[in-house]
Design an enzyme around this catalytic site. Structure first.
Site, PDB file in Angstrom:
ATOM      1  N   ASN A 210       0.761  -1.167   0.025  1.00 12.94           N
ATOM      2  CA  ASN A 210       0.162  -0.074  -0.029  1.00 12.94           C
ATOM      3  C   ASN A 210       0.947   1.206   0.311  1.00 12.94           C
ATOM      4  O   ASN A 210       2.085   1.290   0.082  1.00 12.94           O
ATOM      5  CB  ASN A 210      -0.750  -0.076   1.134  1.00 12.94           C
ATOM      6  CG  ASN A 210      -0.380  -0.078   2.414  1.00 12.94           C
ATOM      7  OD1 ASN A 210       0.599   0.637   2.988  1.00 12.94           O
ATOM      8  ND2 ASN A 210      -0.401  -1.272   3.095  1.00 12.94           N
ATOM      9  N   LYS A 347     -13.717   1.855  15.705  1.00 12.24           N
ATOM     10  CA  LYS A 347     -12.573   1.017  15.817  1.00 12.24           C
ATOM     11  C   LYS A 347     -11.842   1.236  17.238  1.00 12.24           C
ATOM     12  O   LYS A 347     -11.343  -0.066  17.553  1.00 12.24           O
ATOM     13  CB  LYS A 347     -11.500   1.601  14.692  1.00 12.24           C
ATOM     14  CG  LYS A 347     -10.687   0.666  14.174  1.00 12.24           C
ATOM     15  CD  LYS A 347      -9.891   1.348  13.014  1.00 12.24           C
ATOM     16  CE  LYS A 347     -10.958   1.159  11.691  1.00 12.24           C
ATOM     17  NZ  LYS A 347     -10.245   1.618  10.476  1.00 12.24           N
TER      18      LYS A 347
HETATM   19  O1  C5P Z   1      -8.700  -2.450  11.298  1.00 15.55           O
HETATM   20  P1  C5P Z   1      -7.922  -1.165  10.917  1.00 15.55           P
HETATM   21  O2  C5P Z   1      -6.834  -1.790   9.793  1.00 15.55           O
HETATM   22  O3  C5P Z   1      -8.797  -0.244  10.178  1.00 15.55           O
HETATM   23  O4  C5P Z   1      -7.165  -0.521  12.151  1.00 15.55           O
HETATM   24  C1  C5P Z   1      -6.167   0.326  11.899  1.00 15.55           C
HETATM   25  C2  C5P Z   1      -5.347   0.277  13.172  1.00 15.55           C
HETATM   26  O5  C5P Z   1      -5.054  -1.336  13.462  1.00 15.55           O
HETATM   27  C3  C5P Z   1      -3.840   0.858  12.883  1.00 15.55           C
HETATM   28  O6  C5P Z   1      -3.320   1.548  14.206  1.00 15.55           O
HETATM   29  C4  C5P Z   1      -2.914  -0.418  12.734  1.00 15.55           C
HETATM   30  O7  C5P Z   1      -1.660  -0.192  12.598  1.00 15.55           O
HETATM   31  C5  C5P Z   1      -3.579  -1.557  13.232  1.00 15.55           C
HETATM   32  N1  C5P Z   1      -3.646  -2.718  12.449  1.00 15.55           N
HETATM   33  C6  C5P Z   1      -2.886  -3.894  12.863  1.00 15.55           C
HETATM   34  N2  C5P Z   1      -2.736  -5.103  12.360  1.00 15.55           N
HETATM   35  C7  C5P Z   1      -3.537  -5.156  11.332  1.00 15.55           C
HETATM   36  C8  C5P Z   1      -4.433  -4.251  10.800  1.00 15.55           C
HETATM   37  C9  C5P Z   1      -4.396  -2.985  11.560  1.00 15.55           C
HETATM   38  O8  C5P Z   1      -2.183  -3.647  13.984  1.00 15.55           O
HETATM   39  N3  C5P Z   1      -3.640  -6.396  10.893  1.00 15.55           N
END
Ligand code: C5P
Length: 403
Positions: A210, A347
């Site tokens: 990404n 979230k």
């Molecule tokens: O669930 P989402 O990806 O939207 O959440 C974002 C937050 O969760 C960020 O702090 C990101 O670093 C963390 N994250 C994580 N592991 C994942 C996905 C997101 O630590 N697999």
């Protein structure tokens, strides 16, 4: 952003070959907004000329204590009274020894003895000189006297040898001078940070990733070190330099995939605060091919995805308590394009974390600017658009208050 705005720095230069880096250092300090007043020892003038330093700083250079052009002939008092810090770069072994004994036989040493501001030294010498018992004694005494030593570093030396004693690079010295002036709100704390993107391999040459640049996570790492914390940074592939590496306050693990980042984070030593800044890929490829997948006409391969572990969720689940207080204090990040505050707060609750930082949309990827809304159980606080380092410093102060 200029991090040394309104700071007055007396830049002392002593006699060593590393003096050739002093002009560049003066320039960098000034670019950060500092005004620089140069004082040179007699030996320093063998390596770099006062004219060079005067032209760069726009200030007359002070060379000795017997200068009759100074109205009251008290340069040693005047210079130190108006300065926010005296920085000596390079600092020779001889000057370290003199300062450790409180000698004052030229303008620079007299200035240091008469000062009422911090003294920062950047030692620079041959490795044998640095390792000599006399220099070790000087360093120990100077530290006991509250003097700050920046470096030295290890590496190639002008004498042809390799070892400890090299002066830090001007950019490292500038970074550390900036850090010196920051509030030490996280002194004694351990901070764990994930930063950058992850890369999910399809085959040995292709993958899914990404646009995360890693800049926000690295800015938080820098701000945490500046605030006095010991930082461990777990970085996805982003090619950024580790901030403030020369302080010894930061370590780094490079990872590629979300699974690697998950393992590195959960196996990291205990921390007081965890910032999950990484843009972790939600899905990985179930079975990455061992060899490059060959093109087969217009036929596209069928890729099977598997969900990646949620690192933040797992760290939050593993929260421990110490003295009745939970740790680590988990700070998540949320990039949303609509209803930022609402989605970010949902979230936060879903992941069971005390704080989440909402970023405004994906246009912040790669940029030096960002804006944030910081949300916890007590409400939300907007932080206006600014450079990521500036935002990081504000976020660190907010989190420091919470813990
Ligand atoms: O669930 P989402 O990806 O939207 O959440 C974002 C937050 O969760 C960020 O702090 C990101 O670093 C963390 N994250 C994580 N592991 C994942 C996905 C997101 O630590 N697999």
């Amino acid at each position: 952003m200029q991090s040394l705005l309104n700071k007055k720095i007396v830049l002392g230069i002593s006699g060593g070959i590393a003096a050739y880096k002093a002009p560049e250092l003066a320039r960098q300090l000034m670019q950060e907004g500092a005004s620089v007043q140069v004082v040179m020892t007699e030996a320093a003038q063998q390596f770099v000329t006062p004219v060079t330093m005067q032209a760069l700083t726009g200030n007359p250079v002070y060379l000795n204590q017997w200068d009759s052009s100074i109205p009251n002939n008290m340069a040693h008092i005047e210079l130190s009274r108006s300065a926010d810090a005296i920085l000596i770069a390079p600092t020779s072994a001889d000057l370290m020894a003199k300062l450790s004994l409180g000698l004052a036989d030229d303008l620079l040493t007299t200035l240091c003895l008469a000062r009422d501001c911090p003294l920062l030294l950047t030692p620079a010498m041959n490795k044998q000189m640095w390792e000599h018992a006399a220099t070790k004694r000087s360093a120990k005494r100077l530290l006991e006297d509250g003097v700050t030593l920046l470096g030295p570093a290890s590496g190639f030396q002008a004498c042809g040898e390799v070892g400890m004693g090299r002066m830090l690079e001007p950019s490292e010295i500038t970074e550390q001078v900036i850090a010196f002036f920051q509030k030490k709100s996280l002194a004694g704390k351990k901070v764990l940070i994930t930063a950058g993107p992850t890369f999910e391999a399809i085959d040995p040459v292709r993958g899914i990733t990404n646009h995360s640049s890693g800049k926000m996570g690295f800015a938080i790492a820098r701000a945490a070190v500046e605030a006095g914390a010991q930082v461990h940074l777990i970085a996805g592939p982003c090619g950024l330099d580790t901030p403030l590496l020369a302080t010894g306050q930061i370590t780094r693990t490079n990872v590629v995939s979300a699974k690697e980042m998950h393992a590195a984070t959960l196996n990291a030593p205990d921390s007081d605060i965890f910032f999950a800044v990484a843009a972790v890929a939600d899905w990985g490829i179930a079975k990455p091919a061992k060899d490059k997948i060959k093109r087969q006409g217009n036929q596209a391969p069928n890729l099977e995805f598997v969900a990646n572990p949620d690192i933040l969720l797992d760290v939050a689940k593993a929260t421990k308590t110490r003295g009745g207080k939970p740790y680590p204090y988990c700070v998540g990040f949320a990039a949303e394009s609509t209803d930022l505050e609402k989605h970010a707060n949902e979230k936060r609750k879903r992941k069971g974390i005390p704080m989440i930082v909402g970023n405004i949309g994906p246009d912040t990827f790669g940029s030096d600017l960002n804006q944030m809304v910081v949300i916890d159980a007590s409400g939300s606080k907007k932080i206006a658009k600014a450079e990521k380092l500036q935002l990081a410093r504000q976020l660190i102060q907010l989190v420091a208050k919470k813990i």
